[in-house]
Design an enzyme around this catalytic site. Structure first.
Site, PDB file in Angstrom:
ATOM      1  N   ARG A  81      22.499 -11.070  24.256  1.00 18.57           N
ATOM      2  CA  ARG A  81      22.799 -11.561  22.861  1.00 18.57           C
ATOM      3  C   ARG A  81      23.903 -10.696  22.650  1.00 18.57           C
ATOM      4  NH1 ARG A  81      18.154 -13.839  20.551  1.00 18.57           N
ATOM      5  NH2 ARG A  81      19.637 -14.611  19.342  1.00 18.57           N
ATOM      6  N   ASP A 134      16.411 -24.094  21.141  1.00 20.31           N
ATOM      7  CA  ASP A 134      15.287 -23.855  20.517  1.00 20.31           C
ATOM      8  C   ASP A 134      13.947 -24.670  20.976  1.00 20.31           C
ATOM      9  OD1 ASP A 134      16.276 -21.973  17.471  1.00 20.31           O
ATOM     10  OD2 ASP A 134      16.326 -21.354  19.731  1.00 20.31           O
ATOM     11  N   ARG A 138       6.602 -14.897  13.571  1.00 18.25           N
ATOM     12  CA  ARG A 138       8.028 -14.896  13.123  1.00 18.25           C
ATOM     13  C   ARG A 138       8.610 -16.004  12.936  1.00 18.25           C
ATOM     14  NH1 ARG A 138      11.254 -12.047  17.810  1.00 18.25           N
ATOM     15  NH2 ARG A 138      12.886 -12.269  16.227  1.00 18.25           N
ATOM     16  N   LYS A 171      13.888 -21.131   8.920  1.00 14.79           N
ATOM     17  CA  LYS A 171      14.008 -19.852   8.981  1.00 14.79           C
ATOM     18  C   LYS A 171      15.516 -19.444   9.257  1.00 14.79           C
ATOM     19  CE  LYS A 171      13.228 -18.086  13.280  1.00 14.79           C
ATOM     20  NZ  LYS A 171      14.506 -17.502  13.849  1.00 14.79           N
ATOM     21  N   ASN A 172      15.944 -20.293  10.046  1.00 14.14           N
ATOM     22  CA  ASN A 172      17.785 -20.019  10.331  1.00 14.14           C
ATOM     23  C   ASN A 172      18.321 -20.324   9.521  1.00 14.14           C
ATOM     24  OD1 ASN A 172      16.513 -18.838  12.733  1.00 14.14           O
ATOM     25  ND2 ASN A 172      17.118 -20.562  14.271  1.00 14.14           N
ATOM     26  N   CYS A 181      17.043  -9.675  23.647  1.00 19.24           N
ATOM     27  CA  CYS A 181      15.646  -9.677  23.558  1.00 19.24           C
ATOM     28  C   CYS A 181      15.263 -10.559  24.756  1.00 19.24           C
ATOM     29  CB  CYS A 181      15.398 -10.474  22.170  1.00 19.24           C
ATOM     30  SG  CYS A 181      16.222 -12.088  22.394  1.00 19.24           S
TER      31      CYS A 181
HETATM   32  C1  EPZ Z   1      21.049 -18.569  16.524  1.00 19.13           C
HETATM   33  O1  EPZ Z   1      21.084 -17.390  17.008  1.00 19.13           O
HETATM   34  C2  EPZ Z   1      19.533 -18.858  16.223  1.00 19.13           C
HETATM   35  N1  EPZ Z   1      19.122 -17.442  15.443  1.00 19.13           N
HETATM   36  C3  EPZ Z   1      18.835 -18.814  17.429  1.00 19.13           C
HETATM   37  O2  EPZ Z   1      17.441 -19.267  17.221  1.00 19.13           O
HETATM   38  C4  EPZ Z   1      19.319 -19.997  18.241  1.00 19.13           C
HETATM   39  O3  EPZ Z   1      18.637 -20.348  19.364  1.00 19.13           O
HETATM   40  C5  EPZ Z   1      21.019 -19.977  18.415  1.00 19.13           C
HETATM   41  O4  EPZ Z   1      21.526 -19.755  17.047  1.00 19.13           O
HETATM   42  C6  EPZ Z   1      21.356 -21.058  19.114  1.00 19.13           C
HETATM   43  O5  EPZ Z   1      21.310 -22.210  18.292  1.00 19.13           O
HETATM   44  C7  EPZ Z   1      19.437 -17.390  14.060  1.00 19.13           C
HETATM   45  O6  EPZ Z   1      20.027 -18.361  13.555  1.00 19.13           O
HETATM   46  C8  EPZ Z   1      18.948 -16.287  13.311  1.00 19.13           C
HETATM   47  P1  EPZ Z   1      24.709 -18.012  19.102  1.00 19.13           P
HETATM   48  P2  EPZ Z   1      22.489 -16.822  17.390  1.00 19.13           P
HETATM   49  O7  EPZ Z   1      25.423 -16.907  18.551  1.00 19.13           O
HETATM   50  O8  EPZ Z   1      23.345 -16.807  16.199  1.00 19.13           O
HETATM   51  C9  EPZ Z   1      26.522 -16.038  23.114  1.00 19.13           C
HETATM   52  C10 EPZ Z   1      14.945 -18.824  17.151  1.00 19.13           C
HETATM   53  O9  EPZ Z   1      14.243 -18.843  18.090  1.00 19.13           O
HETATM   54  N2  EPZ Z   1      26.964 -15.230  21.971  1.00 19.13           N
HETATM   55  O10 EPZ Z   1      25.149 -19.357  18.742  1.00 19.13           O
HETATM   56  O11 EPZ Z   1      22.227 -15.369  18.083  1.00 19.13           O
HETATM   57  C11 EPZ Z   1      25.028 -15.753  22.890  1.00 19.13           C
HETATM   58  O12 EPZ Z   1      24.749 -14.583  23.803  1.00 19.13           O
HETATM   59  C12 EPZ Z   1      16.492 -18.257  17.430  1.00 19.13           C
HETATM   60  O13 EPZ Z   1      15.032 -19.332  16.125  1.00 19.13           O
HETATM   61  C13 EPZ Z   1      28.256 -14.515  22.802  1.00 19.13           C
HETATM   62  O14 EPZ Z   1      28.499 -14.309  23.878  1.00 19.13           O
HETATM   63  O15 EPZ Z   1      23.069 -17.600  18.676  1.00 19.13           O
HETATM   64  C14 EPZ Z   1      24.392 -17.059  23.508  1.00 19.13           C
HETATM   65  O16 EPZ Z   1      24.423 -17.292  24.931  1.00 19.13           O
HETATM   66  C15 EPZ Z   1      16.541 -17.840  18.985  1.00 19.13           C
HETATM   67  N3  EPZ Z   1      28.736 -13.734  21.555  1.00 19.13           N
HETATM   68  C16 EPZ Z   1      25.376 -18.058  22.856  1.00 19.13           C
HETATM   69  O17 EPZ Z   1      26.398 -17.486  22.489  1.00 19.13           O
HETATM   70  C17 EPZ Z   1      28.675 -13.412  20.460  1.00 19.13           C
HETATM   71  O18 EPZ Z   1      29.358 -12.857  19.783  1.00 19.13           O
HETATM   72  C18 EPZ Z   1      24.780 -18.456  21.303  1.00 19.13           C
HETATM   73  O19 EPZ Z   1      24.325 -17.779  20.576  1.00 19.13           O
HETATM   74  C19 EPZ Z   1      27.615 -14.271  19.965  1.00 19.13           C
HETATM   75  C20 EPZ Z   1      26.987 -15.183  20.727  1.00 19.13           C
END
Ligand code: EPZ
Length: 413
Positions: free
Chosen positions: A119, A301, A393, A20-21, A114
């Site tokens: 996020r 995850d 999802r 998915k990701n 969420c």
């Molecule tokens: C991706 O989300 C995945 N989703 C998530 O999978 C996964 O948990 C996550 O990466 C971590 O591996 C997709 O790829 C669609 P991040 P993403 O940006 O990109 C903070 C699932 O169940 N952050 O690496 O949103 C954020 O709040 C989903 O399949 C900022 O502070 O993850 C978090 O604490 C859930 N500012 C941390 O970084 C930003 O601009 C990691 O977020 C962006 C992120």
């Protein structure tokens, strides 16, 4: 509602679906060109369908053939994403980079938070600013503009998956080279790099950074999406928690090192082939401690499903969640099923119990749902899980795959 009668060891083989990701950013990459981009091994999931619908809304012609989707044309990419589509799925925010790169402007609702935390997208916006974009955030909508995107070096305060993908997508059409220091190195990010390289923008990984050479325009290509390591890990944990033996055919063991190491530590038998992984557990698991980290660390995850498994191990286990601020909302449901689990600041602790009991529980996000499914498979009677839309999802044909492994599971209204 999903109804599971637990207590039955799972045995058999399931096929890994496409990730998915990886599919989500790949759909966004198709926005970078009007040439046809063919994506193979795409999982038919609600989130992926939403991303494809967004591409269609932005001007793409879309044609599905089983798990292959062709995204073509689109002339002048639209610069405004329909809010209803973006609100449904956070990864839609990755359409901003392509809009800026091709049209010099874009309007996008800020993605909602969420169940696993606020996020924010501050790292996305800070990185795009470095490339020359400017933003005006009003009433929850981002109004972005960029006369031209100029490649440069961008340092990420945190190796954010989404921010890294956003900057690779924007950098693909920026002038010159964009280097991202402290990037996310998840397999799904690397897969996006392979796709962008095949479209004509070379992506090169170095020790502390990833670089992309921007092009005036990109071509189409055919790209096969990598298998889903989180789906695979979920089924391997299902085999372990039910003390059976499960093989995930098509899984990449090299994408699962952290999970497999922890499974071995708990006493499970792990066997790997080049494109398959088998996990078996004969008796009771041993406790283990872990912390979630950016790849190759233990994936956040799989933290909820792993805790379900450790909740039936012998002894105390702990998992420190370092990636998201609050990814523990499945704990209450596990406690109702007889688990001894508690949260202390950023760490979830569990003193393993011999037996879990069925209960009526509710899934609040994809991976919390997976945790409840695993606990239900191990519980000695019936569990009813509401909120199964979250599972749809993230998991292709969950009920069918679990049934094929011998689980007593059905969908009731
Ligand atoms: C991706 O989300 C995945 N989703 C998530 O999978 C996964 O948990 C996550 O990466 C971590 O591996 C997709 O790829 C669609 P991040 P993403 O940006 O990109 C903070 C699932 O169940 N952050 O690496 O949103 C954020 O709040 C989903 O399949 C900022 O502070 O993850 C978090 O604490 C859930 N500012 C941390 O970084 C930003 O601009 C990691 O977020 C962006 C992120």
């Amino acid at each position: 509602m999903i109804r599971i009668e637990g207590g039955r060891p799972l045995h058999g083989v399931v096929k890994a679906a496409g990730a998915k990701n990886a599919a989500l950013p790949a759909v966004m990459a198709s926005l970078l060109t009007s040439e046809p981009v063919t994506l193979e091994n795409v999982p038919r999931l609600l989130d992926v369908d939403a991303a494809v619908e967004l591409a269609r809304a932005l001007g793409k012609e879309v044609r599905w053939q089983g798990t292959t989707v062709v995204l073509n044309g689109g002339g002048e990419l639209a610069t405004e994403a329909p809010p209803v589509l973006v609100q449904r799925m956070r990864a839609s925010f990755l359409a901003l980079g392509p809009m800026l790169a091709r049209r010099g402007e874009g309007r996008m609702p800020l993605p909602g938070g969420c169940a696993i935390g606020p996020r924010p997208v501050d790292l996305h916006l800070a990185g795009l600013r470095r490339l020359g974009a400017s933003f005006d955030v009003r009433g929850g909508t981002v109004h972005a503009s960029a006369r031209a995107l100029q490649g440069t070096t961008v340092y990420l305060d945190y190796p954010s998956v989404g921010a890294t993908e956003q900057l690779l997508l924007a950098g693909a059409l920026a002038t010159g080279k964009t280097a991202i220091v402290n990037p996310a190195r998840e397999p799904e990010v690397v897969d996006l790099g392979h796709l962008l390289t095949a479209m004509g923008a070379p992506v090169v990984w170095q020790e502390d950074r990833v670089a992309i050479c921007g092009q005036p325009s990109l071509g189409g290509t055919t790209h096969r999406v990598i298998p889903d390591r989180i789906e695979a890990g979920t089924y391997l944990l299902a085999g372990a928690i039910t003390r059976g033996e499960v093989t995930v055919d098509g899984a990449r063991p090299d994408h699962l090192d952290a999970l497999l190491a922890k499974l071995v530590e708990t006493g499970a038998d792990v066997r790997v082939k080049e494109r398959a992984v088998t996990v078996a557990l004969g008796g009771r698991a041993k406790a283990a401690n872990l912390q979630t980290l950016p790849y190759p660390g233990f994936p956040t995850d799989l933290q909820p499903p792993m805790i379900s498994y450790l909740a039936t191990a012998s002894g105390r286990s702990t998992a420190r969640e370092t990636v998201f601020s609050s990814r523990f909302n499945y704990v209450g449901s596990l406690v109702r099923m007889g688990a001894q689990v508690q949260v202390a600041a950023d760490t979830v602790l569990t003193d393993g119990v011999e037996v879990l009991h069925g209960a009526e529980v509710e899934a609040t996000d994809i991976r919390a749902g997976a945790a409840l499914v695993l606990a239900a498979l191990a519980a000695e009677d019936v569990t009813e899980i509401r909120g199964e839309v979250h599972l749809a999802r993230g998991y292709v044909d969950l009920v069918g795959k679990l049934r094929s492994l011998g689980a007593e599971v059905c969908v009731a209204d």
